[in-house]
Design a protein around this motif. Structure first.
Motif, PDB file in Angstrom:
ATOM      1  N   LEU A  67     -13.935 -86.160  24.057  1.00 19.21           N
ATOM      2  CA  LEU A  67     -12.947 -85.326  24.756  1.00 19.21           C
ATOM      3  C   LEU A  67     -13.558 -84.046  25.304  1.00 19.21           C
ATOM      4  CD1 LEU A  67      -9.890 -85.779  22.395  1.00 19.21           C
ATOM      5  CD2 LEU A  67     -10.154 -86.674  24.715  1.00 19.21           C
ATOM      6  N   LYS A  68     -14.462 -83.441  24.535  1.00 24.29           N
ATOM      7  CA  LYS A  68     -15.128 -82.223  24.987  1.00 24.29           C
ATOM      8  C   LYS A  68     -15.948 -82.485  26.252  1.00 24.29           C
ATOM      9  CE  LYS A  68     -18.447 -78.764  23.421  1.00 24.29           C
ATOM     10  NZ  LYS A  68     -19.312 -78.360  22.310  1.00 24.29           N
ATOM     11  N   GLU A  69     -16.690 -83.577  26.253  1.00 28.80           N
ATOM     12  CA  GLU A  69     -17.502 -83.912  27.421  1.00 28.80           C
ATOM     13  C   GLU A  69     -16.645 -84.255  28.636  1.00 28.80           C
ATOM     14  OE1 GLU A  69     -20.870 -83.665  27.949  1.00 28.80           O
ATOM     15  OE2 GLU A  69     -20.637 -82.539  26.095  1.00 28.80           O
ATOM     16  N   LEU A  70     -15.572 -85.002  28.421  1.00 32.95           N
ATOM     17  CA  LEU A  70     -14.687 -85.340  29.540  1.00 32.95           C
ATOM     18  C   LEU A  70     -14.004 -84.093  30.096  1.00 32.95           C
ATOM     19  CD1 LEU A  70     -13.125 -88.656  28.219  1.00 32.95           C
ATOM     20  CD2 LEU A  70     -14.835 -88.408  30.027  1.00 32.95           C
ATOM     21  N   ASN A 116     -13.495 -79.987  34.279  1.00 33.78           N
ATOM     22  CA  ASN A 116     -13.573 -78.588  34.696  1.00 33.78           C
ATOM     23  C   ASN A 116     -14.619 -78.385  35.773  1.00 33.78           C
ATOM     24  OD1 ASN A 116     -11.575 -77.879  32.894  1.00 33.78           O
ATOM     25  ND2 ASN A 116     -12.982 -77.139  31.332  1.00 33.78           N
ATOM     26  N   GLU A 117     -15.764 -79.029  35.634  1.00 31.60           N
ATOM     27  CA  GLU A 117     -16.797 -78.920  36.660  1.00 31.60           C
ATOM     28  C   GLU A 117     -16.330 -79.487  37.985  1.00 31.60           C
ATOM     29  OE1 GLU A 117     -20.362 -80.733  35.208  1.00 31.60           O
ATOM     30  OE2 GLU A 117     -20.768 -79.099  33.807  1.00 31.60           O
ATOM     31  N   SER A 118     -15.582 -80.575  37.939  1.00 29.37           N
ATOM     32  CA  SER A 118     -15.105 -81.187  39.186  1.00 29.37           C
ATOM     33  C   SER A 118     -14.071 -80.311  39.866  1.00 29.37           C
ATOM     34  CB  SER A 118     -14.533 -82.585  38.922  1.00 29.37           C
ATOM     35  OG  SER A 118     -13.284 -82.501  38.291  1.00 29.37           O
ATOM     36  N   ARG A 119     -13.417 -79.454  39.079  1.00 29.09           N
ATOM     37  CA  ARG A 119     -12.424 -78.532  39.633  1.00 29.09           C
ATOM     38  C   ARG A 119     -13.019 -77.154  39.888  1.00 29.09           C
ATOM     39  NH1 ARG A 119      -7.495 -79.372  35.382  1.00 29.09           N
ATOM     40  NH2 ARG A 119      -6.748 -81.364  36.144  1.00 29.09           N
TER      41      ARG A 119
END
Length: 57
Positions: free
Chosen positions: A43-46, A51-54
């Motif tokens: 979950l942390k990685e996803l 967040n990076e994609s946003r």
């Protein structure tokens, strides 16, 4: 019937997930505490990727 097809499709994403997160492949061999840690990591990685994609920090 259609159960066979849906099972096959269901395995494909699972294979992709276990390739990215190998700990998911061995959930049956983990105790509850290890499973919680595995799911936390996934979950942390996803969340990080989302967040990076946003572009959110």
């Amino acid at each position: 019937m259609s159960d066979m097809g849906s099972g096959t499709r269901r395995n494909q994403p699972a294979s992709a997930l276990t390739a990215r997160f190998p700990g998911l492949a061995d959930l049956d061999g983990q105790d509850d505490e290890q499973r919680v840690e595995t799911f936390r990591h996934v979950l942390k990685e996803l969340q990080r990727e989302l967040n990076e994609s946003r572009d959110v920090r």
